[in-house]
Design an enzyme around this catalytic site. Structure first.
Site, PDB file in Angstrom:
ATOM      1  N   LYS A  96       0.461  -0.941  -0.395  1.00 53.96           N
ATOM      2  CA  LYS A  96      -0.088  -0.200   0.081  1.00 53.96           C
ATOM      3  C   LYS A  96       0.295   1.013  -0.379  1.00 53.96           C
ATOM      4  O   LYS A  96       0.277   1.846   1.025  1.00 53.96           O
ATOM      5  CB  LYS A  96      -1.671  -0.079   1.123  1.00 53.96           C
ATOM      6  N   ARG A  97       1.713   1.233  -1.165  1.00 57.80           N
ATOM      7  CA  ARG A  97       2.231   2.239  -0.724  1.00 57.80           C
ATOM      8  C   ARG A  97       2.274   3.453  -1.530  1.00 57.80           C
ATOM      9  O   ARG A  97       0.889   2.931  -2.793  1.00 57.80           O
ATOM     10  CB  ARG A  97       4.225   2.204  -1.777  1.00 57.80           C
TER      11      ARG A  97
END
Length: 271
Positions: A96-97
């Site tokens: 979830k960058r």
């Protein structure tokens, strides 16, 4: 891995199951704590027992980062093991960058080049220049958060902005980004009633669907509204499979749970 290769694997195994490898040392069988690398020992046993039943594995990187260097090493060993032993399986770095410019490029390099994952999850809140650096990698996939399964999803994602729900604007805008054909999307299984609208916007894209199992999502409903001509779904189950038993039979128990889902998927595919 290309999308066509993923579709071939789905058809071969009669499965569109993704298994989440979210390793918590407080939950794994106690006898594994004696191992030199308990995290990898757990993952290896799960993979060995379930690889014929699923088409993807999804380690959530938070569960590795929490243990510092030894956790990151276990993640590296896990992805190396998958790529060496089961290169046909799609791998997802659930990280979830989301950051801009060069930072996103470095995140992409970390997961696509250094660790050699097939895909990574990203958050789109900062817009196209936070996502396009991931999309630039050939034969790699960027899985963008679209409509998530948590209670807080209603804080922003479903709010109406200028007459349209925000998540729909995100989906439509993402289609205009460079290399958007490399996009997949996260849509929570607990939001099954939204899938029909989502398919109106992105009919051909793959959807990664968490929330089946421990979070209460219903596989039949997800498939009814979310499946397309190429299946187009990766159904993720994590805790419901990997923690099916805390005893020495944990790997076989995980395989049994995975097989239950795989058989249900096979029936759906054969309809």
């Amino acid at each position: 891995m290309t999308t066509n290769q993923l579709i071939q694997e789905i058809n071969k195994k009669k499965s569109f199951l993704c298994i989440g490898l979210d390793v918590d040392l407080n939950k794994i069988p106690q006898h594994l704590l004696k191992e030199e690398d308990p995290i990898f020992a757990f993952n290896k046993a799960i993979i060995d027992a379930t690889h014929h039943l699923c088409v993807a594995y999804k380690p959530n990187t938070a569960f590795y980062e929490a243990y510092g260097l030894k956790g990151w090493k276990a993640l590296e060993k896990t992805i190396n093991y998958l790529n060496e032993k089961h290169p046909e399986i799609f791998t997802i770095a659930d990280a979830k960058r989301g950051d801009i410019g060069n930072t996103s490029t470095m995140y992409a390099k970390a997961f696509f080049e250094d660790l050699a994952f097939d895909s990574v999850t990203v958050a789109p809140y900062m817009g196209k220049d936070s996502v396009e650096p991931f999309l630039a990698f050939e034969d790699k996939h960027t899985i963008m958060l679209a409509l998530t399964s948590n209670a807080g999803a209603f804080d922003f994602q479903t709010k109406t902005v200028e007459g349209k729900e925000l998540y729909k604007q995100v989906l439509e805008t993402s289609k205009t980004w460079e290399n958007s054909e490399n996009l997949m999307y996260v849509v929570g299984a607990t939001k099954a009633e939204y899938f029909a609208d989502i398919r109106q916007i992105i009919p051909d894209s793959f959807l990664l669907v968490p929330g089946v199992g421990a979070q209460g999502g219903n596989l039949q409903d997800v498939c009814k509204y979310g499946m397309n001509d190429s299946v187009g779904l990766l159904i993720n189950s994590s805790r419901g499979i990997i923690y099916a038993s805390s005893q020495e039979d944990f790997a076989q128990a995980a395989a049994n749970k995975a097989e239950e889902l795989q058989k249900e998927m096979a029936l759906i595919l054969n309809q």
